[in-house]
Design an enzyme around this catalytic site. Structure first.
Site, mmCIF file in Angstrom:
data_model
loop_
_atom_site.group_PDB
_atom_site.id
_atom_site.type_symbol
_atom_site.label_atom_id
_atom_site.label_comp_id
_atom_site.label_asym_id
_atom_site.label_seq_id
_atom_site.Cartn_x
_atom_site.Cartn_y
_atom_site.Cartn_z
ATOM 1 C CD GLU A 168 -2.632 1.572 0.166
ATOM 2 O OE1 GLU A 168 -3.511 0.771 -0.159
ATOM 3 O OE2 GLU A 168 -2.416 2.632 -0.477
ATOM 4 C CD GLU A 196 -11.919 -0.867 -1.547
ATOM 5 O OE1 GLU A 196 -11.325 -0.680 -0.488
ATOM 6 O OE2 GLU A 196 -11.527 -0.407 -2.629
HETATM 7 C C1 NOJ Z 1 -7.882 -0.136 -1.088
HETATM 8 C C2 NOJ Z 1 -7.907 -1.465 -1.765
HETATM 9 O O1 NOJ Z 1 -8.788 -1.464 -2.848
HETATM 10 C C3 NOJ Z 1 -8.263 -2.504 -0.736
HETATM 11 O O2 NOJ Z 1 -8.399 -3.769 -1.340
HETATM 12 C C4 NOJ Z 1 -7.203 -2.520 0.338
HETATM 13 O O3 NOJ Z 1 -7.582 -3.418 1.341
HETATM 14 C C5 NOJ Z 1 -7.042 -1.129 0.966
HETATM 15 N N1 NOJ Z 1 -6.880 -0.149 -0.042
HETATM 16 C C6 NOJ Z 1 -5.858 -1.054 1.907
HETATM 17 O O4 NOJ Z 1 -4.660 -1.138 1.185
HETATM 18 CA CA CA Z 2 -9.987 0.338 -3.961
#
Ligand code: NOJ
Ligand code: CA
Length: 667
Positions: free
Chosen positions: A379, A473
């Site tokens: 990330e 998500e």
């Molecule tokens: C956004 C992503 O789309 C998601 O899958 C991830 O869990 C979070 N960011 C944290 O990195």
């Molecule tokens: Ca996302």
């Protein structure tokens, strides 16, 4: 591998006073393009089966500190090619791809002034067309800045359109809007349109070193859109150096929206595999991860008492995965830097340092001992320079640990501390660097919040999949309560046209109301299974927790369903209404079908004429139960089995927000 079936190249014609109109048509003659250079001004128009699709539309550029490059042009050379060839994918929706097109290339030169030269190439296929500009090496155009691309799309009708707005904070993570095309302001591509018995999608292919194209409405009465290139923070659209080629501007055309999904235009317009043999590490497959428990509030990315990333939890996932056909386990929050509200501050992530409580060496070793792999996670919180400073080291670290797959993300409204859009040339360059670095260290890439797909996976077959959509998500933790039931039967007709989507299906437990009282996965369980077939991704997640799958008969479908196909056929559907896909496993004779509906119930008569004619199959059907409903009874499903002769018809009964998933095992 390339199979040259037939290649014909006509001689290049060099002319002083050439005709001002040039025609080029698809191999089946349904699509006809006219390029017009009347009075020195280039334009093009497109018809499909005799009906206008794009009326006469301008072409050209505004180059900084120079006269517009769009008039005063004459034709220097005209070249034509007829290409009929076939190539094989490394992985994908199908094994063989036909690359059949007719090409027209014009060299244009200004008659006076700087006498600049501009190339213009059109390739016309049966499933659409692509055109691009070329700036050859020349004295008066060396290093230059593109202030505007003047390419226009003058739609012939006020088509119905499905689109998401560009220049917004959540990047591509919006639900699609439906409106007449004239009411769009500025939209991302792919932009999907329908009307007059025609379906159209406008997008681009081979976005290698350029800004991404959005489409801005410049005349709603006339339905004229112009390419609006996402700028750098300083207003520059594109830094260019001749010789260079722009991405292809693509227009897919078919009789129906569902047929757009059977097009290979984008892959055909990308360069062949540049990485060579990647078979040692590029492997399509399924994965699980310490992920959904974070999104539904059961665990946290931050270190501490709720920390999701622990050695013990990772081993629980690995143990479950090892008993099933799951190739990898992702662990988010494994590294240092996730404390508190990481998305609100300058990034602090360290990409080679595990957090306390997570023994990455042990977890990676354990995964390999059990026959699978740990999946890495980067990330970046949109901090590109922070990431790039560590990138080489970060991938070398994964290589050392035997990690061959990374999920990455760019959470943030702008890159580089609020400066750059996610979709300008800055990001295009950065992301290519990521993919190339990953390849150098033998790592597959699954990227979230990144630039849209334009088919580069053909050139870089380690670039497996990406999110670039409003993913699952949002159903777990979004304050706006998540996606609507029609979302998953809409975006395959829009975003899905651009390439694989890491939507992350497979939620089996719908009750997480304790932490997320306003959120809901808006499908039935049977529809969750169908998504493995209706949404294409070579890395396909089983998003739920192992304990939610444990002992669940429906998990067998996820276990069985492959992620790599020798054939894929979009059988039926309407944008935002329903979708039915059939796909054949690349490594067996088995076929899979997914059928998914929006919030409405519907029946679909599945004619199994895609199966090997004369063959008999054992079919396993995962269907909605009688009382299934996405809102209050998602778990009601039935599994049945029967023998079937290829060609027979099966009635699929989909309940509200429901679907069906089928496996056909050849006898
Ligand atoms: C956004 C992503 O789309 C998601 O899958 C991830 O869990 C979070 N960011 C944290 O990195
Ligand atoms: Ca996302």
């Amino acid at each position: 591998m390339r199979h040259w079936l037939f290649l014909m190249i006509t001689a290049s014609l060099s002319c002083n006073t050439l005709a001002e109109q040039f025609n080029v048509q698809s191999p089946d003659s349904d699509i006809r393009v006219v390029v017009d250079i009347t009075a020195g001004k280039p334009s093009y128009s497109v018809t499909y089966k005799g009906k206008p699709v794009i009326r006469s539309s301008n072409l050209g550029f505004q180059i900084r500190d120079q006269a517009p490059l769009q008039d005063n042009l004459s034709v220097l050379t005209e070249d034509r090619e007829v290409i009929r060839q076939q190539w094989q994918t490394v992985w994908g929706e199908r094994l063989q791809i036909n690359d059949h097109y007719n090409e027209l290339s014009l060299q244009l030169r200004e008659q006076n002034g700087d006498k600049r030269t501009l190339g213009l190439t059109f390739r016309v296929y049966d499933d659409g067309l692509g055109f691009r500009y070329e700036f050859p090496e020349q004295a008066n155009l060396q290093d230059f800045i593109i202030d505007e691309e003047l390419t226009e799309f003058a739609f012939a009708q006020n088509y119905q359109s499905w689109w998401i707005p560009a220049y917004r904070n959540q990047r591509y993570e919006y639900q699609y809007l439906r409106s007449a095309v004239s009411s769009i302001d500025v939209a991302h591509t792919p932009l999907t349109l329908q009307g007059d018995g025609i379906a159209i999608a406008v997008h681009e292919a081979a976005l290698v070193d350029y800004a991404s194209m959005t489409l801005r409405n410049i005349d709603d009465n006339q339905k004229v859109f112009r390419a609006d290139l996402v700028p750098w923070a300083n207003g520059v659209r594109v830094y260019a150096s001749a010789p260079m080629k722009t991405p292809w501007r693509t227009i897919q055309i078919a009789d129906s929206a569902v047929a757009l999904m059977n097009s290979d235009l984008l892959l055909n317009l990308n360069e062949p595999n540049k990485l060579g043999d990647v078979s040692s590490y590029v492997k399509p497959g399924k994965y699980m991860g310490i992920w959904w428990e974070m999104h539904t509030g059961l665990a946290n990315w931050s270190p501490g008492s709720d920390q999701g990333a622990t050695t013990e939890r990772a081993k629980q996932y690995i143990d479950f995965a090892a008993q099933h056909d799951i190739d990898g386990v992702l662990v988010e929050g494994w590294n240092k830097g996730w404390e508190g509200e990481w998305w609100r501050r300058e990034p602090t992530f360290l990409f080679d340092q595990p957090v306390d409580g997570f023994d990455i060496e042990e977890v990676s070793r354990y995964a390999q001992e059990k026959g699978l792999r740990l999946i890495g996670h980067h990330e970046t919180a949109a901090g590109i320079s922070h990431y790039e400073a560590q990138m080489e080291r970060a991938f070398a670290y994964y290589q050392k640990l035997g990690i061959t797959s990374v999920k990455m993300g760019y959470v943030g409204t702008r890159l580089e501390n609020g400066k750059e859009w996610h979709h300008g040339q800055f990001m295009v360059r950065h992301f290519r660097k990521v993919v190339e670095t990953a390849a150098k260290y033998g790592v597959m890439v699954n990227a979230h919040e990144t630039i849209k797909d334009t088919g580069l996976r053909r050139t870089y077959p380690n670039l497996m999949t990406r999110e670039s959509v409003r993913g699952m998500e949002y159903n777990g933790g979004s304050p706006d309560t998540g996606n609507l039931p029609n979302h998953t039967v809409l975006f395959p007709f829009t975003r899905g046209l651009s390439g694989p989507t890491d939507y992350t299906p497979g939620v089996f437990k719908f009750d997480y109301q304790k932490h997320r009282p306003f959120n809901r996965v808006p499908t039935t369980l049977a529809k969750q299974l169908a998504l493995y077939v209706t949404i294409y991704s070579p890395l396909q997640m089983a998003a739920d927790l192992p304990e939610h799958y444990q002992g669940h008969p429906a998990f067998k479908f996820i276990d069985d369903v492959p992620a790599d196909w020798s054939e894929s056929i979009a059988l039926a559907g309407e944008v935002g209404e329903y979708l039915v896909f059939a796909r054949k496993d690349r490594h067996s004779d088995d076929w899979y079908v997914g059928a998914a509906s929006n919030e409405l119930p519907r029946q679909y008569a599945l004619v199994t004429d895609f199966l090997d004619s004369g063959a008999i199959y054992q079919v396993e059907i995962y269907a909605d139960g009688e009382a299934a409903h996405w809102r209050d009874n998602p778990m009601d499903y039935i599994i049945t089995q029967r023998t079937l002769h290829a060609g027979e018809t099966l009635i699929l009964d989909m309940k509200p927000g429901g679907g069906a998933a089928l496996r056909f095992v050849k006898q």
